[in-house]
Scaffold this motif. Sequence first.
Motif, PDB file in Angstrom:
ATOM      1  N   PHE A  12       1.925  10.053   3.170  1.00  0.00           N
ATOM      2  CA  PHE A  12       1.176   8.810   2.998  1.00  0.00           C
ATOM      3  C   PHE A  12       0.307   8.892   1.746  1.00  0.00           C
ATOM      4  O   PHE A  12       0.302   7.987   0.909  1.00  0.00           O
ATOM      5  CB  PHE A  12       0.300   8.598   4.239  1.00  0.00           C
ATOM      6  CG  PHE A  12      -0.539   7.363   4.192  1.00  0.00           C
ATOM      7  CD1 PHE A  12      -0.058   6.177   4.711  1.00  0.00           C
ATOM      8  CD2 PHE A  12      -1.812   7.392   3.636  1.00  0.00           C
ATOM      9  CE1 PHE A  12      -0.835   5.030   4.673  1.00  0.00           C
ATOM     10  CE2 PHE A  12      -2.594   6.244   3.595  1.00  0.00           C
ATOM     11  CZ  PHE A  12      -2.098   5.067   4.110  1.00  0.00           C
ATOM     12  N   ARG A  19       1.966   5.166  -6.152  1.00  0.00           N
ATOM     13  CA  ARG A  19       1.679   3.750  -6.385  1.00  0.00           C
ATOM     14  C   ARG A  19       0.643   3.571  -7.478  1.00  0.00           C
ATOM     15  O   ARG A  19       0.647   2.593  -8.200  1.00  0.00           O
ATOM     16  CB  ARG A  19       1.127   3.118  -5.097  1.00  0.00           C
ATOM     17  CG  ARG A  19       2.160   2.546  -4.185  1.00  0.00           C
ATOM     18  CD  ARG A  19       1.506   1.549  -3.245  1.00  0.00           C
ATOM     19  NE  ARG A  19       0.294   2.050  -2.627  1.00  0.00           N
ATOM     20  CZ  ARG A  19       0.272   2.729  -1.488  1.00  0.00           C
ATOM     21  NH1 ARG A  19       1.389   2.988  -0.849  1.00  0.00           N
ATOM     22  NH2 ARG A  19      -0.861   3.143  -0.969  1.00  0.00           N
ATOM     23  N   PHE A  82     -11.478   5.629   2.186  1.00  0.00           N
ATOM     24  CA  PHE A  82     -10.870   4.291   2.221  1.00  0.00           C
ATOM     25  C   PHE A  82     -10.436   3.876   3.634  1.00  0.00           C
ATOM     26  O   PHE A  82     -10.769   2.768   4.062  1.00  0.00           O
ATOM     27  CB  PHE A  82      -9.711   4.196   1.222  1.00  0.00           C
ATOM     28  CG  PHE A  82      -9.384   2.788   0.863  1.00  0.00           C
ATOM     29  CD1 PHE A  82     -10.325   1.979   0.239  1.00  0.00           C
ATOM     30  CD2 PHE A  82      -8.148   2.239   1.176  1.00  0.00           C
ATOM     31  CE1 PHE A  82     -10.049   0.658  -0.066  1.00  0.00           C
ATOM     32  CE2 PHE A  82      -7.858   0.911   0.866  1.00  0.00           C
ATOM     33  CZ  PHE A  82      -8.813   0.127   0.245  1.00  0.00           C
ATOM     34  N   THR A  86     -11.810   0.572   5.525  1.00  0.00           N
ATOM     35  CA  THR A  86     -10.986  -0.535   6.025  1.00  0.00           C
ATOM     36  C   THR A  86     -10.886  -0.519   7.544  1.00  0.00           C
ATOM     37  O   THR A  86     -10.539  -1.530   8.139  1.00  0.00           O
ATOM     38  CB  THR A  86      -9.556  -0.458   5.468  1.00  0.00           C
ATOM     39  OG1 THR A  86      -8.984   0.800   5.835  1.00  0.00           O
ATOM     40  CG2 THR A  86      -9.537  -0.593   3.965  1.00  0.00           C
ATOM     41  N   THR A  88      -8.846   1.572   9.217  1.00  0.00           N
ATOM     42  CA  THR A  88      -7.574   2.119   9.668  1.00  0.00           C
ATOM     43  C   THR A  88      -7.716   3.553  10.177  1.00  0.00           C
ATOM     44  O   THR A  88      -6.793   4.094  10.775  1.00  0.00           O
ATOM     45  CB  THR A  88      -6.508   2.106   8.548  1.00  0.00           C
ATOM     46  OG1 THR A  88      -7.058   2.756   7.416  1.00  0.00           O
ATOM     47  CG2 THR A  88      -6.118   0.703   8.184  1.00  0.00           C
ATOM     48  N   TYR A  90      -9.124   4.422  12.664  1.00  0.00           N
ATOM     49  CA  TYR A  90      -9.012   4.418  14.122  1.00  0.00           C
ATOM     50  C   TYR A  90      -7.722   5.114  14.571  1.00  0.00           C
ATOM     51  O   TYR A  90      -7.690   5.803  15.584  1.00  0.00           O
ATOM     52  CB  TYR A  90      -9.037   2.980  14.674  1.00  0.00           C
ATOM     53  CG  TYR A  90      -7.681   2.290  14.661  1.00  0.00           C
ATOM     54  CD1 TYR A  90      -6.790   2.449  15.733  1.00  0.00           C
ATOM     55  CD2 TYR A  90      -7.268   1.535  13.575  1.00  0.00           C
ATOM     56  CE1 TYR A  90      -5.542   1.851  15.708  1.00  0.00           C
ATOM     57  CE2 TYR A  90      -6.029   0.939  13.544  1.00  0.00           C
ATOM     58  CZ  TYR A  90      -5.158   1.103  14.614  1.00  0.00           C
ATOM     59  OH  TYR A  90      -3.916   0.531  14.574  1.00  0.00           O
TER      60      TYR A  90
ATOM     61  N   THR B  89      -5.324  -2.939   8.804  1.00  0.00           N
ATOM     62  CA  THR B  89      -4.053  -2.378   8.342  1.00  0.00           C
ATOM     63  C   THR B  89      -4.234  -1.862   6.926  1.00  0.00           C
ATOM     64  O   THR B  89      -5.145  -2.277   6.216  1.00  0.00           O
ATOM     65  CB  THR B  89      -2.951  -3.447   8.302  1.00  0.00           C
ATOM     66  OG1 THR B  89      -3.445  -4.562   7.569  1.00  0.00           O
ATOM     67  CG2 THR B  89      -2.540  -3.881   9.683  1.00  0.00           C
ATOM     68  N   ASP B  90      -3.338  -0.969   6.535  1.00  0.00           N
ATOM     69  CA  ASP B  90      -3.294  -0.585   5.135  1.00  0.00           C
ATOM     70  C   ASP B  90      -2.850  -1.810   4.360  1.00  0.00           C
ATOM     71  O   ASP B  90      -2.171  -2.678   4.897  1.00  0.00           O
ATOM     72  CB  ASP B  90      -2.293   0.537   4.935  1.00  0.00           C
ATOM     73  CG  ASP B  90      -2.697   1.774   5.720  1.00  0.00           C
ATOM     74  OD1 ASP B  90      -3.806   2.247   5.498  1.00  0.00           O
ATOM     75  OD2 ASP B  90      -1.893   2.236   6.547  1.00  0.00           O
ATOM     76  N   PHE B  92      -1.429  -1.726   0.946  1.00  0.00           N
ATOM     77  CA  PHE B  92      -0.371  -1.594  -0.050  1.00  0.00           C
ATOM     78  C   PHE B  92       0.882  -0.895   0.464  1.00  0.00           C
ATOM     79  O   PHE B  92       1.879  -0.812  -0.230  1.00  0.00           O
ATOM     80  CB  PHE B  92      -0.921  -0.881  -1.285  1.00  0.00           C
ATOM     81  CG  PHE B  92      -2.151  -1.546  -1.826  1.00  0.00           C
ATOM     82  CD1 PHE B  92      -2.069  -2.792  -2.431  1.00  0.00           C
ATOM     83  CD2 PHE B  92      -3.401  -0.965  -1.673  1.00  0.00           C
ATOM     84  CE1 PHE B  92      -3.195  -3.435  -2.898  1.00  0.00           C
ATOM     85  CE2 PHE B  92      -4.541  -1.599  -2.145  1.00  0.00           C
ATOM     86  CZ  PHE B  92      -4.441  -2.837  -2.759  1.00  0.00           C
ATOM     87  N   GLU B  93       0.787  -0.382   1.684  1.00  0.00           N
ATOM     88  CA  GLU B  93       1.964   0.238   2.282  1.00  0.00           C
ATOM     89  C   GLU B  93       2.981  -0.833   2.655  1.00  0.00           C
ATOM     90  O   GLU B  93       2.625  -1.979   2.902  1.00  0.00           O
ATOM     91  CB  GLU B  93       1.559   0.971   3.556  1.00  0.00           C
ATOM     92  CG  GLU B  93       0.736   2.198   3.333  1.00  0.00           C
ATOM     93  CD  GLU B  93       1.560   3.319   2.764  1.00  0.00           C
ATOM     94  OE1 GLU B  93       2.544   3.723   3.392  1.00  0.00           O
ATOM     95  OE2 GLU B  93       1.209   3.795   1.670  1.00  0.00           O
TER      96      GLU B  93
END
Lengths: 253, 309
Positions: A12, A19, A82, A86, A88, A90, B89-90, B92-93
């Motif tokens: 990931f 990216r 990050f 956000t 995430t 969790y 949610t992510d 850019f995935e």
Amino acid sequence: MNLHAVKAIYHFEMARTRRTLLQSIVAPVLSTALYFVVFGAAIGGRINEVEGVPYGAFIVPGLIMLSLLTQSIANASFGIYFPRFTGTIYEVLSAPVSGLEIALGYVGAAATKSVILGLIILATAACIVPLRIDHPAVMLLFLVLTAVTFSLMGFVIGIWAEGFEQLQLVPLLIVTPLTFLGGSFYSVDMLPGFWRTVALFNPVVYLVSGFRWSFFSLADVPVGISLAATLACLGACLALTTWIFRTGYRLKK
Amino acid sequence: MTAAITVTGVEKTYASGFRALKGVDLEIRRGEIFALLGPNGAGKTTLISIVCGIVKATAGRVLVEGHDTVSAARITRSLIGLVPQELTTDAFETVLATVSFSRGLFGKAPDPAHVERVLRELSLWEKRDTQIIALSGGMKRRVLIAKALSHEPQILFLDEPTAGVDVELRRDMWAMVRRLKAQGVTIILTTHYIQEAEEMADRVGVINGGEIVLVENKAELMRKLGRKTLILTLEEPLPAVPDRLVRDGLALSADGTELAHSYDAKADRTGITTLLADLAASGVRVKDLRTEQSSLEEIFVNLVRTAAP
């Protein structure tokens, strides 16, 4: 050991690197190239040599360390901050993974990226100045150890930070001064006596010195002490990370 | 039958001093759909977070399929899938990448066939290579569900799954929940839509102010709900119920202007015909009539109101 989870986090994070290739790789390489121009060409023209090594080549190990430190911290801290930002995170917190596995995934990816970056900068430098590496294995060892240590430190900062400002705070206020005062652009021997003593309290001095030794076989402090200092830093960061996961500090309410 | 989840004496006091849970005992049966109802701030999400290991309980313990969620966290967590309330949610995935990531994170070897099946069931397969940031809110909700199902959980938590979701997705989601139940998955959902609990759940629990105030079979609740009251407004007030009209379930209002007849709407004989005939025979004239039925919502509101400090 939940190896699938370690792999998942690692992939990931590496996908995130791919990216953001421009920020991740191109930007640090460009800024390092600028250091070469400013310090190597402009100042190097007046300094010529340090302990028998042309100044342009002399600053290469220090410059690589500089990028390695800042990029390791930036990568690892952002990587864990990050998802916290956000929300995430969790998912990671509810998954059957231990702190060790989470750290392996995030820190492993950040360190990998830093090592690749270090090697790219090294290759770039080799194109600009004539370079020799006396002890390639030791060079790689220092590269990897430093990347892991400072990625761990970044990971801790990413967990500690409560906002983007704090995320920048430690790198700006502590790490950047330490690296600039860590003998990246000069030999600590060039400092006056008192400041030389002060410099020996700066862990970055040992990293740069050991790394430089692996290139030119010359060092401010014996390479064994450099290695010991690096390992001590690594141990401290490991202990801090372990403590964080034991207590759930800033991760779990 | 073993319980899927056993919550015993769980308390939670946050660092701020806020007591989110005040000693919760709850048992979720294996294979059931359990609806947890409660107003905002009642402790629903805290309770779920403790079972999933995101929040540490201040006191008490939670067993998942007989395993302690603290000492055997690895086992319990791999059994649970969580769909959180917030659309986290992510960005850019891609859809496929994020769902595969979840599977790995929960310790399962890659299984593209299973991931494809989950994505197809949620109508996400066509969007598998789309970045999540480009999806609509409803689609993101589907992604979260797909992530939770990626590792084939035995227990699925849906924290307000239909908040802000359109009718079509809601219908899809309930169809999926029924399919999962048929496969033996235990499902715990929190919702604000009482109608949903009525429609979907086997059992209903109500939490308020950090305490479970009611756990009941839906059938039992429905029986309570089945009671209706016929209210007759009289032309002339009556001093008392005439002898001829006296029967179970009939009451006269204090001012004598209304007769209330309570009956089971699902029974074969509701007694309405006889009552109306007897009214006519007694010479009581009716000006108006209406019926009242207590809904789950009403029961819920009453519970929450009485329990409020």
